[in-house]
Design a protein around this motif. Structure first.
Motif, PDB file in Angstrom:
ATOM      1  N   ASP A 200       6.970 -15.356  24.560  1.00  0.00           N
ATOM      2  CA  ASP A 200       5.791 -14.824  25.245  1.00  0.00           C
ATOM      3  C   ASP A 200       5.183 -13.628  24.511  1.00  0.00           C
ATOM      4  N   LEU A 201       5.826 -13.164  23.427  1.00  0.00           N
ATOM      5  CA  LEU A 201       5.188 -12.158  22.564  1.00  0.00           C
ATOM      6  C   LEU A 201       5.653 -12.385  21.124  1.00  0.00           C
ATOM      7  N   VAL A 202       4.691 -12.411  20.213  1.00  0.00           N
ATOM      8  CA  VAL A 202       5.019 -12.553  18.783  1.00  0.00           C
ATOM      9  C   VAL A 202       4.526 -11.294  18.071  1.00  0.00           C
ATOM     10  N   ILE A 203       5.445 -10.569  17.425  1.00  0.00           N
ATOM     11  CA  ILE A 203       5.078  -9.346  16.695  1.00  0.00           C
ATOM     12  C   ILE A 203       5.095  -9.660  15.208  1.00  0.00           C
ATOM     13  N   TRP A 204       3.998  -9.320  14.537  1.00  0.00           N
ATOM     14  CA  TRP A 204       3.831  -9.721  13.133  1.00  0.00           C
ATOM     15  C   TRP A 204       3.994  -8.513  12.211  1.00  0.00           C
ATOM     16  N   THR A 205       4.995  -8.583  11.326  1.00  0.00           N
ATOM     17  CA  THR A 205       5.171  -7.481  10.361  1.00  0.00           C
ATOM     18  C   THR A 205       5.059  -7.988   8.923  1.00  0.00           C
ATOM     19  N   ALA A 206       4.912  -9.301   8.760  1.00  0.00           N
ATOM     20  CA  ALA A 206       4.980  -9.897   7.412  1.00  0.00           C
ATOM     21  C   ALA A 206       3.766  -9.531   6.567  1.00  0.00           C
ATOM     22  N   GLY A 207       4.016  -9.365   5.290  1.00  0.00           N
ATOM     23  CA  GLY A 207       2.947  -9.301   4.293  1.00  0.00           C
ATOM     24  C   GLY A 207       1.974  -8.153   4.433  1.00  0.00           C
ATOM     25  N   ALA A 208       2.248  -7.030   3.774  1.00  0.00           N
ATOM     26  CA  ALA A 208       1.273  -5.925   3.766  1.00  0.00           C
ATOM     27  C   ALA A 208       0.054  -6.391   2.968  1.00  0.00           C
ATOM     28  N   ALA A 209      -1.104  -6.482   3.649  1.00  0.00           N
ATOM     29  CA  ALA A 209      -2.325  -6.953   2.980  1.00  0.00           C
ATOM     30  C   ALA A 209      -3.305  -5.799   2.810  1.00  0.00           C
ATOM     31  N   ALA A 210      -4.174  -5.927   1.801  1.00  0.00           N
ATOM     32  CA  ALA A 210      -5.178  -4.877   1.552  1.00  0.00           C
ATOM     33  C   ALA A 210      -6.288  -4.962   2.593  1.00  0.00           C
ATOM     34  N   LEU A 211      -6.900  -3.818   2.921  1.00  0.00           N
ATOM     35  CA  LEU A 211      -8.045  -3.846   3.827  1.00  0.00           C
ATOM     36  C   LEU A 211      -9.167  -4.621   3.127  1.00  0.00           C
ATOM     37  N   PRO A 212      -9.814  -5.550   3.850  1.00  0.00           N
ATOM     38  CA  PRO A 212     -10.746  -6.492   3.196  1.00  0.00           C
ATOM     39  C   PRO A 212     -11.882  -5.808   2.438  1.00  0.00           C
ATOM     40  N   TRP A 213     -12.394  -4.647   2.922  1.00  0.00           N
ATOM     41  CA  TRP A 213     -13.549  -4.045   2.266  1.00  0.00           C
ATOM     42  C   TRP A 213     -13.235  -3.484   0.882  1.00  0.00           C
ATOM     43  N   LEU A 214     -11.958  -3.291   0.573  1.00  0.00           N
ATOM     44  CA  LEU A 214     -11.601  -2.786  -0.766  1.00  0.00           C
ATOM     45  C   LEU A 214     -12.013  -3.781  -1.848  1.00  0.00           C
ATOM     46  N   VAL A 215     -11.856  -5.063  -1.528  1.00  0.00           N
ATOM     47  CA  VAL A 215     -12.161  -6.126  -2.506  1.00  0.00           C
ATOM     48  C   VAL A 215     -13.651  -6.121  -2.868  1.00  0.00           C
ATOM     49  N   HIS A 216     -14.506  -5.752  -1.899  1.00  0.00           N
ATOM     50  CA  HIS A 216     -15.951  -5.788  -2.148  1.00  0.00           C
ATOM     51  C   HIS A 216     -16.505  -4.429  -2.579  1.00  0.00           C
ATOM     52  N   SER A 217     -15.612  -3.470  -2.853  1.00  0.00           N
ATOM     53  CA  SER A 217     -16.067  -2.101  -3.136  1.00  0.00           C
ATOM     54  C   SER A 217     -16.572  -1.911  -4.558  1.00  0.00           C
ATOM     55  N   GLY A 218     -16.225  -2.836  -5.448  1.00  0.00           N
ATOM     56  CA  GLY A 218     -16.556  -2.646  -6.862  1.00  0.00           C
ATOM     57  C   GLY A 218     -15.432  -1.940  -7.614  1.00  0.00           C
ATOM     58  N   LEU A 219     -14.444  -1.423  -6.887  1.00  0.00           N
ATOM     59  CA  LEU A 219     -13.286  -0.802  -7.543  1.00  0.00           C
ATOM     60  C   LEU A 219     -12.403  -1.901  -8.124  1.00  0.00           C
ATOM     61  N   ALA A 220     -11.788  -1.609  -9.264  1.00  0.00           N
ATOM     62  CA  ALA A 220     -10.831  -2.585  -9.817  1.00  0.00           C
ATOM     63  C   ALA A 220      -9.636  -2.669  -8.873  1.00  0.00           C
ATOM     64  N   THR A 221      -9.221  -3.888  -8.573  1.00  0.00           N
ATOM     65  CA  THR A 221      -8.071  -4.076  -7.671  1.00  0.00           C
ATOM     66  C   THR A 221      -7.042  -4.997  -8.329  1.00  0.00           C
ATOM     67  N   ASP A 222      -5.850  -5.021  -7.766  1.00  0.00           N
ATOM     68  CA  ASP A 222      -4.869  -6.002  -8.248  1.00  0.00           C
ATOM     69  C   ASP A 222      -5.178  -7.344  -7.577  1.00  0.00           C
ATOM     70  N   GLU A 223      -4.330  -8.349  -7.813  1.00  0.00           N
ATOM     71  CA  GLU A 223      -4.641  -9.695  -7.314  1.00  0.00           C
ATOM     72  C   GLU A 223      -4.577  -9.776  -5.789  1.00  0.00           C
ATOM     73  N   ARG A 224      -3.968  -8.767  -5.139  1.00  0.00           N
ATOM     74  CA  ARG A 224      -3.903  -8.781  -3.667  1.00  0.00           C
ATOM     75  C   ARG A 224      -4.997  -7.936  -3.039  1.00  0.00           C
ATOM     76  N   GLY A 225      -5.808  -7.276  -3.865  1.00  0.00           N
ATOM     77  CA  GLY A 225      -6.925  -6.488  -3.311  1.00  0.00           C
ATOM     78  C   GLY A 225      -6.640  -5.003  -3.183  1.00  0.00           C
ATOM     79  N   PHE A 226      -5.471  -4.542  -3.642  1.00  0.00           N
ATOM     80  CA  PHE A 226      -5.154  -3.106  -3.596  1.00  0.00           C
ATOM     81  C   PHE A 226      -5.780  -2.402  -4.803  1.00  0.00           C
ATOM     82  N   VAL A 227      -6.187  -1.149  -4.612  1.00  0.00           N
ATOM     83  CA  VAL A 227      -6.892  -0.412  -5.668  1.00  0.00           C
ATOM     84  C   VAL A 227      -5.947  -0.131  -6.841  1.00  0.00           C
ATOM     85  N   LEU A 228      -6.367  -0.535  -8.020  1.00  0.00           N
ATOM     86  CA  LEU A 228      -5.545  -0.285  -9.219  1.00  0.00           C
ATOM     87  C   LEU A 228      -5.757   1.149  -9.667  1.00  0.00           C
ATOM     88  N   VAL A 229      -4.668   1.899  -9.814  1.00  0.00           N
ATOM     89  CA  VAL A 229      -4.786   3.298 -10.240  1.00  0.00           C
ATOM     90  C   VAL A 229      -3.941   3.559 -11.476  1.00  0.00           C
TER      91      VAL A 229
END
Ligand SMILES: Cc1cc2nc3c(=O)[nH]c(=O)nc-3n(C[C@H](O)[C@H](O)[C@H](O)COP(=O)(O)OP(=O)(O)OC[C@H]3O[C@@H](n4cnc5c(N)ncnc54)[C@H](O)[C@@H]3O)c2cc1C
Length: 328
Positions: A200-229
């Motif tokens: 009756d309750l499913v709690i999801w902790t799997a897979g830390a994903a990048a916030l979607p707007w980072l991908v469209h920011s023009g910043l270089a990101t890794d293949e998962r969408g996280f900002v490359l620094v």
């Protein structure tokens, strides 16, 4: 004066606010208080009050003379050096620093562990009526939350994990603790139909994903969408943008997305935002402290592990001291 935008009030920016840096600073954060993830399972297990696990970033900002904007970033235009918030307002910057974390990309039937604020609110509302709880994701977050839920409630708790997340010795210790709490560990993919039917309750902790707007920011990101620094925590494509914590990936030396690293980013980020040239070198070994529902924990460092009530007390001391370091 240069306009510095701090986006997100996570672990790294809390450290920056405490240090203080020059410039006309603005902090954008959806919440005035930041929940410290290391103590969240302890809150779910009933060991901590809410006020014990939060850092008041609004107060830190006020003390540092930083303007506070309560809001959520919806888009960042790196070319125009502009940020749009969910309410439609826009902010321009000369320097931007991102500490916006990651999110758990949960399906619609599940309760995502992040943002913590929504998770805690919905959990508090559900905890007294749940009979069967599933947790998806066999990393530290899923394990700790599974045991915390089992400790706090009478619900049947099942932990789904589609792959081994720990080396065998540590995995055996964890499996014993899960069994001690009556948590059933199921290997394999969690299917939606079964989840809905069995729990009756499913709690999801799997897979830390990048916030979607980072991908469209023009910043270089890794293949998962996280900002490359680079090793100064500066965007490799836009040097006026810094990123730290989960939302950043260090080029050439990526390390796990965990709070331990976000905390270590803080002093380097503060120094570099302040105009210094400090380099960040990730530690090769990080101490992992896994709480096990009751006041009991497992510690792992460099392939050696320990467990006991004393490990929980050790973790409790470290966590409390860290949070208290931000109290005014
Ligand atoms: C249940 C659980 C337990 C965990 N336990 C541990 C642990 O014991 N030890 C450990 O090392 N790691 C732990 N982790 C991992 C840890 O939570 C993250 O690695 C850590 O929070 C990363 O810190 P951060 O500062 O990058 O991001 P966060 O702590 O997530 O902070 C990001 C901040 O940005 C804000 N934000 C988000 N979106 C926006 C937006 N669009 N605009 C503006 N602000 C925004 C958020 O409100 C938040 O304040 C745990 C994770 C979970 C889910």
């Amino acid at each position: 004066m240069r306009r510095v935008l701090l986006l997100g009030g996570g672990h790294a920016h809390a450290g920056v606010l405490r240090t203080g840096i020059p410039g006309a600073l603005t902090l954008v954060t959806p919440y005035a208080q930041h929940v410290y993830s290391g103590m969240l399972p302890g809150f779910i297990a009933g060991h901590y009050r809410l006020d014990e696990i939060r850092i008041d970033v609004a107060q830190l900002a006020a003390r540092a003379g930083v303007k506070l904007v309560l809001g959520r970033v919806a888009a960042l235009d790196a070319a125009a050096r502009r940020v749009r918030l969910e309410d439609g307002s826009e902010l321009e910057y000369d320097v931007a620093s991102l500490d916006v974390g990651s999110h758990a990309a949960a399906p619609e039937y599940a309760l995502a562990a992040k943002p913590f604020e929504t998770f805690m609110e919905q959990w508090l509302e559900a905890k007294d009526r749940v009979r069967s709880v599933a947790l998806v994701g066999g990393g530290a977050a899923g394990i700790e939350l599974a045991m915390a839920v089992a400790h706090r409630t009478n619900a049947r708790v099942t932990l789904y994990s589609d792959r081994p997340m720990f080396r065998p010795g540590l995995a055996r210790r964890i499996a014993r603790q899960l069994a001690r709490h009556g948590v059933e560990l199921r290997a394999g993919v969690a299917f939606a139909d079964r989840m809905r039917k069995d729990h009756d309750l499913v709690i999801w902790t799997a897979g830390a994903a990048a916030l979607p707007w980072l991908v469209h920011s023009g910043l270089a990101t890794d293949e998962r969408g996280f900002v490359l620094v680079d090793n100064r925590l500066r965007s490799v494509s836009h040097p006026e943008v810094f990123a730290a914590g989960d939302c950043a990936t260090l080029r050439g030396a990526p390390h796990p997305k965990s709070g331990v690293f976000a905390v270590r980013h803080a002093p380097v980020l503060a120094a570099n935002l302040g105009g210094e040239e400090q380099r960040y070198a990730p530690q090769r070994r990080a101490l992992a402290l896994i709480s096990c529902g009751s006041r009991y924990a497992i510690a792992d460092w460099g392939g050696v592990s320990w467990q006991g009530a004393w490990v929980w007390r050790w973790k409790d001391r470290i966590d409390r001291r860290w949070v208290e370091g931000f109290r005014l």
